[in-house]
Write a protein that holds these residues in place. Structure first.
Motif, PDB file in Angstrom:
ATOM      1  N   ASN A 155       5.278  56.830  11.775  1.00  0.00           N
ATOM      2  CA  ASN A 155       4.598  56.192  12.911  1.00  0.00           C
ATOM      3  C   ASN A 155       4.467  54.685  12.711  1.00  0.00           C
ATOM      4  O   ASN A 155       4.555  53.924  13.670  1.00  0.00           O
ATOM      5  CB  ASN A 155       3.225  56.820  13.133  1.00  0.00           C
ATOM      6  CG  ASN A 155       3.284  58.011  14.050  1.00  0.00           C
ATOM      7  OD1 ASN A 155       3.279  57.892  15.265  1.00  0.00           O
ATOM      8  ND2 ASN A 155       3.382  59.193  13.462  1.00  0.00           N
ATOM      9  N   CYS A 156       4.243  54.247  11.480  1.00  0.00           N
ATOM     10  CA  CYS A 156       4.239  52.801  11.188  1.00  0.00           C
ATOM     11  C   CYS A 156       5.602  52.247  11.606  1.00  0.00           C
ATOM     12  O   CYS A 156       5.705  51.255  12.317  1.00  0.00           O
ATOM     13  CB  CYS A 156       4.095  52.481   9.699  1.00  0.00           C
ATOM     14  SG  CYS A 156       2.727  53.228   8.808  1.00  0.00           S
ATOM     15  N   LEU A 157       6.643  52.941  11.130  1.00  0.00           N
ATOM     16  CA  LEU A 157       8.006  52.436  11.342  1.00  0.00           C
ATOM     17  C   LEU A 157       8.393  52.451  12.816  1.00  0.00           C
ATOM     18  O   LEU A 157       9.070  51.540  13.291  1.00  0.00           O
ATOM     19  CB  LEU A 157       8.999  53.266  10.512  1.00  0.00           C
ATOM     20  CG  LEU A 157       8.876  53.054   9.000  1.00  0.00           C
ATOM     21  CD1 LEU A 157       9.635  54.137   8.221  1.00  0.00           C
ATOM     22  CD2 LEU A 157       9.393  51.671   8.598  1.00  0.00           C
ATOM     23  N   ALA A 158       7.946  53.470  13.548  1.00  0.00           N
ATOM     24  CA  ALA A 158       8.301  53.581  14.966  1.00  0.00           C
ATOM     25  C   ALA A 158       7.815  52.351  15.735  1.00  0.00           C
ATOM     26  O   ALA A 158       8.520  51.835  16.604  1.00  0.00           O
ATOM     27  CB  ALA A 158       7.702  54.846  15.551  1.00  0.00           C
ATOM     28  N   CYS A 159       6.639  51.877  15.405  1.00  0.00           N
ATOM     29  CA  CYS A 159       6.110  50.698  16.095  1.00  0.00           C
ATOM     30  C   CYS A 159       6.781  49.434  15.563  1.00  0.00           C
ATOM     31  O   CYS A 159       7.143  48.545  16.328  1.00  0.00           O
ATOM     32  CB  CYS A 159       4.594  50.612  15.940  1.00  0.00           C
ATOM     33  SG  CYS A 159       3.866  49.263  16.890  1.00  0.00           S
ATOM     34  N   HIS A 160       6.968  49.371  14.266  1.00  0.00           N
ATOM     35  CA  HIS A 160       7.538  48.169  13.660  1.00  0.00           C
ATOM     36  C   HIS A 160       8.978  47.902  14.092  1.00  0.00           C
ATOM     37  O   HIS A 160       9.426  46.767  14.098  1.00  0.00           O
ATOM     38  CB  HIS A 160       7.433  48.241  12.135  1.00  0.00           C
ATOM     39  CG  HIS A 160       6.129  47.683  11.650  1.00  0.00           C
ATOM     40  ND1 HIS A 160       5.997  46.396  11.203  1.00  0.00           N
ATOM     41  CD2 HIS A 160       4.886  48.232  11.626  1.00  0.00           C
ATOM     42  CE1 HIS A 160       4.727  46.187  10.897  1.00  0.00           C
ATOM     43  NE2 HIS A 160       4.031  47.273  11.144  1.00  0.00           N
ATOM     44  N   LYS A 161       9.692  48.951  14.453  1.00  0.00           N
ATOM     45  CA  LYS A 161      11.086  48.829  14.873  1.00  0.00           C
ATOM     46  C   LYS A 161      11.257  47.744  15.941  1.00  0.00           C
ATOM     47  O   LYS A 161      12.242  47.019  15.942  1.00  0.00           O
ATOM     48  CB  LYS A 161      11.515  50.184  15.447  1.00  0.00           C
ATOM     49  CG  LYS A 161      12.968  50.506  15.267  1.00  0.00           C
ATOM     50  CD  LYS A 161      13.151  51.977  15.588  1.00  0.00           C
ATOM     51  CE  LYS A 161      14.556  52.260  16.101  1.00  0.00           C
ATOM     52  NZ  LYS A 161      14.655  53.668  16.558  1.00  0.00           N
TER      53      LYS A 161
ATOM     54  N   LEU B 199      -5.567  43.645   8.535  1.00  0.00           N
ATOM     55  CA  LEU B 199      -5.768  45.079   8.750  1.00  0.00           C
ATOM     56  C   LEU B 199      -4.511  45.845   8.333  1.00  0.00           C
ATOM     57  O   LEU B 199      -4.578  46.873   7.640  1.00  0.00           O
ATOM     58  CB  LEU B 199      -6.068  45.294  10.234  1.00  0.00           C
ATOM     59  CG  LEU B 199      -6.631  46.623  10.701  1.00  0.00           C
ATOM     60  CD1 LEU B 199      -7.871  46.984   9.902  1.00  0.00           C
ATOM     61  CD2 LEU B 199      -6.989  46.532  12.184  1.00  0.00           C
ATOM     62  N   MET B 200      -3.352  45.333   8.748  1.00  0.00           N
ATOM     63  CA  MET B 200      -2.070  45.968   8.414  1.00  0.00           C
ATOM     64  C   MET B 200      -1.868  45.986   6.900  1.00  0.00           C
ATOM     65  O   MET B 200      -1.423  46.981   6.339  1.00  0.00           O
ATOM     66  CB  MET B 200      -0.914  45.205   9.065  1.00  0.00           C
ATOM     67  CG  MET B 200      -0.863  45.356  10.559  1.00  0.00           C
ATOM     68  SD  MET B 200      -0.169  46.943  11.030  1.00  0.00           S
ATOM     69  CE  MET B 200      -0.625  47.006  12.761  1.00  0.00           C
ATOM     70  N   ASN B 201      -2.204  44.873   6.242  1.00  0.00           N
ATOM     71  CA  ASN B 201      -2.060  44.820   4.781  1.00  0.00           C
ATOM     72  C   ASN B 201      -3.007  45.814   4.112  1.00  0.00           C
ATOM     73  O   ASN B 201      -2.655  46.415   3.090  1.00  0.00           O
ATOM     74  CB  ASN B 201      -2.300  43.398   4.271  1.00  0.00           C
ATOM     75  CG  ASN B 201      -1.134  42.476   4.585  1.00  0.00           C
ATOM     76  OD1 ASN B 201       0.023  42.898   4.538  1.00  0.00           O
ATOM     77  ND2 ASN B 201      -1.411  41.233   4.924  1.00  0.00           N
TER      78      ASN B 201
HETATM   79  C1  HEC Z   1       1.369  50.242  17.096  1.00  0.00           C
HETATM   80  C2  HEC Z   1       2.164  49.306  16.322  1.00  0.00           C
HETATM   81  C3  HEC Z   1       2.019  49.231  14.812  1.00  0.00           C
HETATM   82  C4  HEC Z   1       1.752  50.267  13.943  1.00  0.00           C
HETATM   83  C5  HEC Z   1       1.525  51.735  14.227  1.00  0.00           C
HETATM   84  C6  HEC Z   1       1.747  49.676  12.624  1.00  0.00           C
HETATM   85  N1  HEC Z   1       1.987  48.336  12.695  1.00  0.00           N
HETATM   86 FE1  HEC Z   1       2.061  47.021  11.129  1.00  0.00          FE
HETATM   87  N2  HEC Z   1       2.212  45.477  12.412  1.00  0.00           N
HETATM   88  C7  HEC Z   1       2.309  45.566  13.791  1.00  0.00           C
HETATM   89  C8  HEC Z   1       2.278  44.241  14.362  1.00  0.00           C
HETATM   90  C9  HEC Z   1       2.346  43.890  15.839  1.00  0.00           C
HETATM   91  C10 HEC Z   1       2.161  43.335  13.280  1.00  0.00           C
HETATM   92  C11 HEC Z   1       2.005  41.792  13.340  1.00  0.00           C
HETATM   93  C12 HEC Z   1       0.509  41.471  13.366  1.00  0.00           C
HETATM   94  C13 HEC Z   1       0.212  39.975  13.330  1.00  0.00           C
HETATM   95  O1  HEC Z   1       1.009  39.211  12.777  1.00  0.00           O
HETATM   96  O2  HEC Z   1      -0.854  39.588  13.823  1.00  0.00           O
HETATM   97  C14 HEC Z   1       2.151  44.136  12.068  1.00  0.00           C
HETATM   98  C15 HEC Z   1       2.117  43.635  10.775  1.00  0.00           C
HETATM   99  C16 HEC Z   1       2.247  44.379   9.623  1.00  0.00           C
HETATM  100  C17 HEC Z   1       2.423  43.851   8.299  1.00  0.00           C
HETATM  101  C18 HEC Z   1       2.552  42.369   7.949  1.00  0.00           C
HETATM  102  C19 HEC Z   1       1.176  41.751   7.774  1.00  0.00           C
HETATM  103  C20 HEC Z   1       1.295  40.274   7.420  1.00  0.00           C
HETATM  104  O3  HEC Z   1       0.835  39.901   6.321  1.00  0.00           O
HETATM  105  O4  HEC Z   1       1.824  39.515   8.244  1.00  0.00           O
HETATM  106  C21 HEC Z   1       2.486  44.910   7.431  1.00  0.00           C
HETATM  107  C22 HEC Z   1       2.665  44.869   5.916  1.00  0.00           C
HETATM  108  C23 HEC Z   1       2.333  46.107   8.222  1.00  0.00           C
HETATM  109  N3  HEC Z   1       2.213  45.752   9.564  1.00  0.00           N
HETATM  110  C24 HEC Z   1       2.318  47.392   7.712  1.00  0.00           C
HETATM  111  C25 HEC Z   1       2.052  48.518   8.464  1.00  0.00           C
HETATM  112  C26 HEC Z   1       1.850  49.854   7.913  1.00  0.00           C
HETATM  113  C27 HEC Z   1       1.922  50.200   6.434  1.00  0.00           C
HETATM  114  C28 HEC Z   1       1.601  50.675   8.955  1.00  0.00           C
HETATM  115  C29 HEC Z   1       1.272  52.136   8.931  1.00  0.00           C
HETATM  116  C30 HEC Z   1       0.290  52.584   7.973  1.00  0.00           C
HETATM  117  C31 HEC Z   1       1.679  49.883  10.186  1.00  0.00           C
HETATM  118  N4  HEC Z   1       1.948  48.585   9.847  1.00  0.00           N
HETATM  119  C32 HEC Z   1       1.511  50.396  11.464  1.00  0.00           C
HETATM  120  C33 HEC Z   1       2.417  46.736  14.516  1.00  0.00           C
HETATM  121  C34 HEC Z   1       2.166  48.010  14.015  1.00  0.00           C
END
Ligand code: HEC
Length: 151
Positions: free
Chosen positions: A129-135, A50-52
């Motif tokens: 917002n992506c970055l705020a959570c990823h931090k 989903l993130m990808n």
């Molecule tokens: C609320 C928290 C949160 C937000 C907002 C968020 N992420 Fe993530 N992201 C995560 C977490 C936790 C993981 C690890 C998920 C897993 O490994 O199952 C992740 C994983 C990822 C990955 C790595 C996927 C992989 O192949 O392992 C990418 C790239 C990514 N996020 C991009 C984004 C982008 C771009 C956005 C915004 C459009 C975003 N994230 C928004 C929490 C967030």
């Protein structure tokens, strides 16, 4: 006699062939099993996929915005963020819960054609917002996500 020999040669050839096919089978199995294990090992979690998808989508609309176009549709099912399985010890922590709704709103606001806020500003707000959570929740992709920002 010639016929008898030929028959023998034929039988030998058939046996040889059978031997090869047996051997091939036993040789193939471990290779296939190895491949299967590799696939399982590298299989991304539902959340990672989903993130990808979110990354790819934002990369695409980033280019559209730079080209002066207005993205009008957001095909991702962001509600899945609430249910998708996570991997590698990731979980819905307190930080996750405090950031997720703000992110979803910011991501959806990009395609809100009635918004008074400048498109680039709305886009960068979503990426922030992506970055705020990823931090804290997943630091690895931060350099990659930072490149999504429009300067
Ligand atoms: C609320 C928290 C949160 C937000 C907002 C968020 N992420 Fe993530 N992201 C995560 C977490 C936790 C993981 C690890 C998920 C897993 O490994 O199952 C992740 C994983 C990822 C990955 C790595 C996927 C992989 O192949 O392992 C990418 C790239 C990514 N996020 C991009 C984004 C982008 C771009 C956005 C915004 C459009 C975003 N994230 C928004 C929490 C967030």
């Amino acid at each position: 006699m010639v016929f008898y020999l030929n028959n023998k040669v034929f039988a030998f050839a058939v046996m040889l062939l059978l031997c090869f096919s047996c051997k091939n089978e036993t040789e193939h199995k471990p290779v296939e099993e190895e491949k299967k294990q590799e696939l399982i090992m590298y299989q991304p979690s539902e959340m990672a996929s989903l993130m990808n998808g979110m990354y790819a989508y934002n990369l695409q609309i980033r280019q559209q915005i730079i080209d002066g176009e207005t993205p009008v549709s957001m095909p991702l099912d962001l509600m899945k963020l609430h249910s998708a399985d996570m991997s590698n010890g990731h979980a819905r922590t307190a930080v996750w819960n405090s950031k997720i709704d703000g992110f979803i709103e910011a991501q959806q606001t990009i395609v809100d054609t009635l918004s008074n806020i400048e498109l680039k500003q709305r886009y960068n707000a979503a990426i922030s917002n992506c970055l705020a959570c990823h931090k804290t929740e997943c630091t690895g992709p931060i350099p990659k996500i930072k490149k999504l920002l429009i300067q």
